[in-house]
Design a protein around this motif. Structure first.
Motif, PDB file in Angstrom:
ATOM      1  N   PRO A  44     196.725  72.913  61.478  1.00  0.00           N
ATOM      2  CA  PRO A  44     197.595  73.090  60.310  1.00  0.00           C
ATOM      3  C   PRO A  44     198.559  71.933  60.116  1.00  0.00           C
ATOM      4  N   THR A  45     198.747  71.117  61.143  1.00  0.00           N
ATOM      5  CA  THR A  45     199.686  69.997  61.023  1.00  0.00           C
ATOM      6  C   THR A  45     198.958  68.659  60.994  1.00  0.00           C
ATOM      7  N   GLY A  46     197.626  68.731  60.901  1.00  0.00           N
ATOM      8  CA  GLY A  46     196.802  67.529  61.020  1.00  0.00           C
ATOM      9  C   GLY A  46     197.086  66.442  60.000  1.00  0.00           C
ATOM     10  N   ASN A  47     197.575  66.834  58.830  1.00  0.00           N
ATOM     11  CA  ASN A  47     197.838  65.837  57.791  1.00  0.00           C
ATOM     12  C   ASN A  47     199.314  65.560  57.586  1.00  0.00           C
ATOM     13  N   LEU A  48     200.126  65.975  58.557  1.00  0.00           N
ATOM     14  CA  LEU A  48     201.567  65.875  58.353  1.00  0.00           C
ATOM     15  C   LEU A  48     202.197  64.970  59.409  1.00  0.00           C
ATOM     16  N   ASP A  49     203.344  64.404  59.055  1.00  0.00           N
ATOM     17  CA  ASP A  49     204.079  63.621  60.051  1.00  0.00           C
ATOM     18  C   ASP A  49     204.694  64.572  61.083  1.00  0.00           C
ATOM     19  N   THR A  50     205.224  63.990  62.146  1.00  0.00           N
ATOM     20  CA  THR A  50     205.718  64.790  63.271  1.00  0.00           C
ATOM     21  C   THR A  50     206.775  65.809  62.848  1.00  0.00           C
ATOM     22  N   GLU A  51     207.704  65.358  61.979  1.00  0.00           N
ATOM     23  CA  GLU A  51     208.803  66.242  61.605  1.00  0.00           C
ATOM     24  C   GLU A  51     208.293  67.434  60.797  1.00  0.00           C
ATOM     25  N   ASN A  52     207.435  67.155  59.811  1.00  0.00           N
ATOM     26  CA  ASN A  52     206.869  68.244  59.013  1.00  0.00           C
ATOM     27  C   ASN A  52     205.945  69.119  59.854  1.00  0.00           C
ATOM     28  N   ILE A  72     204.919  74.392  62.602  1.00  0.00           N
ATOM     29  CA  ILE A  72     204.760  75.171  63.835  1.00  0.00           C
ATOM     30  C   ILE A  72     205.881  76.200  63.971  1.00  0.00           C
ATOM     31  N   ASP A  73     207.109  75.760  63.682  1.00  0.00           N
ATOM     32  CA  ASP A  73     208.245  76.697  63.761  1.00  0.00           C
ATOM     33  C   ASP A  73     208.018  77.884  62.828  1.00  0.00           C
ATOM     34  N   LEU A  74     207.500  77.569  61.636  1.00  0.00           N
ATOM     35  CA  LEU A  74     207.237  78.606  60.646  1.00  0.00           C
ATOM     36  C   LEU A  74     206.167  79.590  61.142  1.00  0.00           C
ATOM     37  N   LEU A  75     205.092  79.047  61.704  1.00  0.00           N
ATOM     38  CA  LEU A  75     204.014  79.903  62.208  1.00  0.00           C
ATOM     39  C   LEU A  75     204.508  80.759  63.366  1.00  0.00           C
ATOM     40  N   LEU A  76     205.295  80.154  64.263  1.00  0.00           N
ATOM     41  CA  LEU A  76     205.829  80.914  65.389  1.00  0.00           C
ATOM     42  C   LEU A  76     206.789  81.995  64.900  1.00  0.00           C
ATOM     43  N   GLY A  77     207.551  81.669  63.851  1.00  0.00           N
ATOM     44  CA  GLY A  77     208.478  82.642  63.269  1.00  0.00           C
ATOM     45  C   GLY A  77     207.729  83.837  62.702  1.00  0.00           C
ATOM     46  N   GLN A 122     206.301  69.769  63.026  1.00  0.00           N
ATOM     47  CA  GLN A 122     207.176  70.637  63.814  1.00  0.00           C
ATOM     48  C   GLN A 122     207.669  71.811  62.968  1.00  0.00           C
ATOM     49  N   ARG A 123     208.002  71.531  61.710  1.00  0.00           N
ATOM     50  CA  ARG A 123     208.467  72.596  60.813  1.00  0.00           C
ATOM     51  C   ARG A 123     207.394  73.659  60.593  1.00  0.00           C
ATOM     52  N   VAL A 155     194.687  75.937  66.401  1.00  0.00           N
ATOM     53  CA  VAL A 155     193.943  74.794  66.935  1.00  0.00           C
ATOM     54  C   VAL A 155     194.759  73.541  66.661  1.00  0.00           C
ATOM     55  N   THR A 156     194.981  72.728  67.668  1.00  0.00           N
ATOM     56  CA  THR A 156     195.732  71.495  67.436  1.00  0.00           C
ATOM     57  C   THR A 156     195.322  70.389  68.394  1.00  0.00           C
ATOM     58  N   HIS A 157     195.466  69.147  67.934  1.00  0.00           N
ATOM     59  CA  HIS A 157     195.264  67.993  68.800  1.00  0.00           C
ATOM     60  C   HIS A 157     196.558  67.621  69.507  1.00  0.00           C
ATOM     61  N   ASP A 158     197.657  68.151  68.966  1.00  0.00           N
ATOM     62  CA  ASP A 158     198.973  67.680  69.366  1.00  0.00           C
ATOM     63  C   ASP A 158     199.519  68.506  70.535  1.00  0.00           C
ATOM     64  N   LEU A 159     199.580  67.898  71.707  1.00  0.00           N
ATOM     65  CA  LEU A 159     199.991  68.635  72.901  1.00  0.00           C
ATOM     66  C   LEU A 159     201.453  69.057  72.850  1.00  0.00           C
ATOM     67  N   THR A 160     202.271  68.278  72.131  1.00  0.00           N
ATOM     68  CA  THR A 160     203.676  68.668  71.995  1.00  0.00           C
ATOM     69  C   THR A 160     203.767  69.967  71.208  1.00  0.00           C
ATOM     70  N   LEU A 161     202.989  70.060  70.132  1.00  0.00           N
ATOM     71  CA  LEU A 161     202.984  71.288  69.339  1.00  0.00           C
ATOM     72  C   LEU A 161     202.386  72.437  70.150  1.00  0.00           C
ATOM     73  N   ALA A 162     201.313  72.137  70.878  1.00  0.00           N
ATOM     74  CA  ALA A 162     200.669  73.181  71.683  1.00  0.00           C
ATOM     75  C   ALA A 162     201.629  73.754  72.725  1.00  0.00           C
ATOM     76  N   SER A 163     202.548  72.924  73.186  1.00  0.00           N
ATOM     77  CA  SER A 163     203.447  73.363  74.253  1.00  0.00           C
ATOM     78  C   SER A 163     204.398  74.463  73.783  1.00  0.00           C
ATOM     79  N   HIS A 164     204.478  74.705  72.455  1.00  0.00           N
ATOM     80  CA  HIS A 164     205.323  75.791  71.954  1.00  0.00           C
ATOM     81  C   HIS A 164     204.625  77.148  72.031  1.00  0.00           C
ATOM     82  N   ALA A 165     203.338  77.143  72.313  1.00  0.00           N
ATOM     83  CA  ALA A 165     202.591  78.411  72.369  1.00  0.00           C
ATOM     84  C   ALA A 165     202.848  79.142  73.691  1.00  0.00           C
ATOM     85  N   ASP A 166     202.486  80.439  73.724  1.00  0.00           N
ATOM     86  CA  ASP A 166     202.605  81.217  74.978  1.00  0.00           C
ATOM     87  C   ASP A 166     201.525  80.795  75.966  1.00  0.00           C
TER      88      ASP A 166
END
Ligand SMILES: Nc1ncnc2c1ncn2[C@@H]1O[C@H](COP(=O)(O)OP(=O)(O)OP(=O)(O)O)[C@@H](O)[C@H]1O
Ligand SMILES: [Mg+2]
Length: 227
Positions: free
Chosen positions: A169-177, A182-187, A179-180, A199-210
């Motif tokens: 879901p963040t594949g076409n977005l810059d880091t800041e967007n 991901i925050d929204l999905l987690l919310g 992150q937003r 599904v993500t390539h970004d390990l930083t984003l993945a690290s927010h998951a359980d």
């Protein structure tokens, strides 16, 4: 609860006698209700294939997927379509918004068949929740990438699906967007008590998951719970 057993997906190659491409190779997984799971792995490891099967968009070669009490791998097309509409919210990398509809109309699409009362109010409230107050009447071409993705998330969430599935879901977005988003999905995962598979390539984003599940060559090679 999602229970995946011995799930295999082989893509046949042009009818010949060759054995085809094994995208998923006897996967076993259990995902409890409400969990937020990130699926990671190299390109071609089977992430989208797995998500597509959980969404009932494609038919597995063998094995089973049970979502709550429903064996979705045994359902016919019509029942599957209904199941998807009622229970699943899908979010893709390229947003898939309808270009001729406004933001508000895009969010309303999943409700069209359900004839809900106060649908417009619900959709407006969700657009506000994703930070798009005042953009209801904009067309996708008048929105930024991050804004389009937020419309797509509002659209996926409007039926309050028990299961939210997001493929890059963040594949076409810059880091800041990113992150937003991901925050929204987690919310949503927390406020709607939905299960979220991301599904993500970004390990930083993945690290927010359980939990982080790593795929390689169609197999689960790592399955880690966050402490
Ligand atoms: N419709 C299809 N027909 C034939 N082969 C396919 C099809 N869809 C996927 N594959 C193959 O199955 C394997 C897994 O693909 P999949 O799209 O699940 O990978 P992925 O992990 O999502 O990769 P990416 O990170 O690049 O999106 C790949 O080898 C791919 O080429
Ligand atoms: Mg993919």
């Amino acid at each position: 609860m999602i229970k995946i057993s011995n799930l295999t997906m082989v893509f046949k190659q042009g009818g010949g006698s060759d054995s085809g491409i094994t995208a998923l190779d006897r996967i076993d997984l259990e995902i409890p209700t409400g969990q937020c799971v990130a699926i990671v792995g190299p390109s071609g490891s089977g992430k989208s294939t797995l998500l597509g099967l959980i969404a009932g968009l494609d038919q597995a070669t063998s094995g089973s997927i049970i979502i709550d009490d429903t064996i979705i791998t045994k359902m016919n097309e019509d029942d599957l379509a209904r199941f998807r509409r009622d229970r699943i919210g899908l979010i893709f990398q390229f947003f898939h918004l309808l270009p001729t509809l406004t933001a508000l109309e895009n969010v309303l699409v999943p409700l069209e068949l359900k004839r809900e009362r106060n649908a417009t109010e619900t959709a407006s409230a969700l657009l506000k929740e994703v930070g798009l107050l005042g953009r209801e009447d904009h067309y996708p071409s008048q929105l930024s990438g991050g804004e389009m993705q937020r419309v797509a998330i509002a659209r996926a969430a409007i039926t309050r699906p028990a299961l939210l599935l997001a493929d890059e879901p963040t594949g076409n977005l810059d880091t800041e967007n990113g992150q937003r988003i991901i925050d929204l999905l987690l919310g949503l995962n927390r406020s709607q008590k939905s299960t979220l598979i991301l599904v993500t390539h970004d390990l930083t984003l993945a690290s927010h998951a359980d939990r982080i599940i790593s795929l390689k060559d169609g197999k689960v090679v790592k399955d880690e719970m966050k402490l």
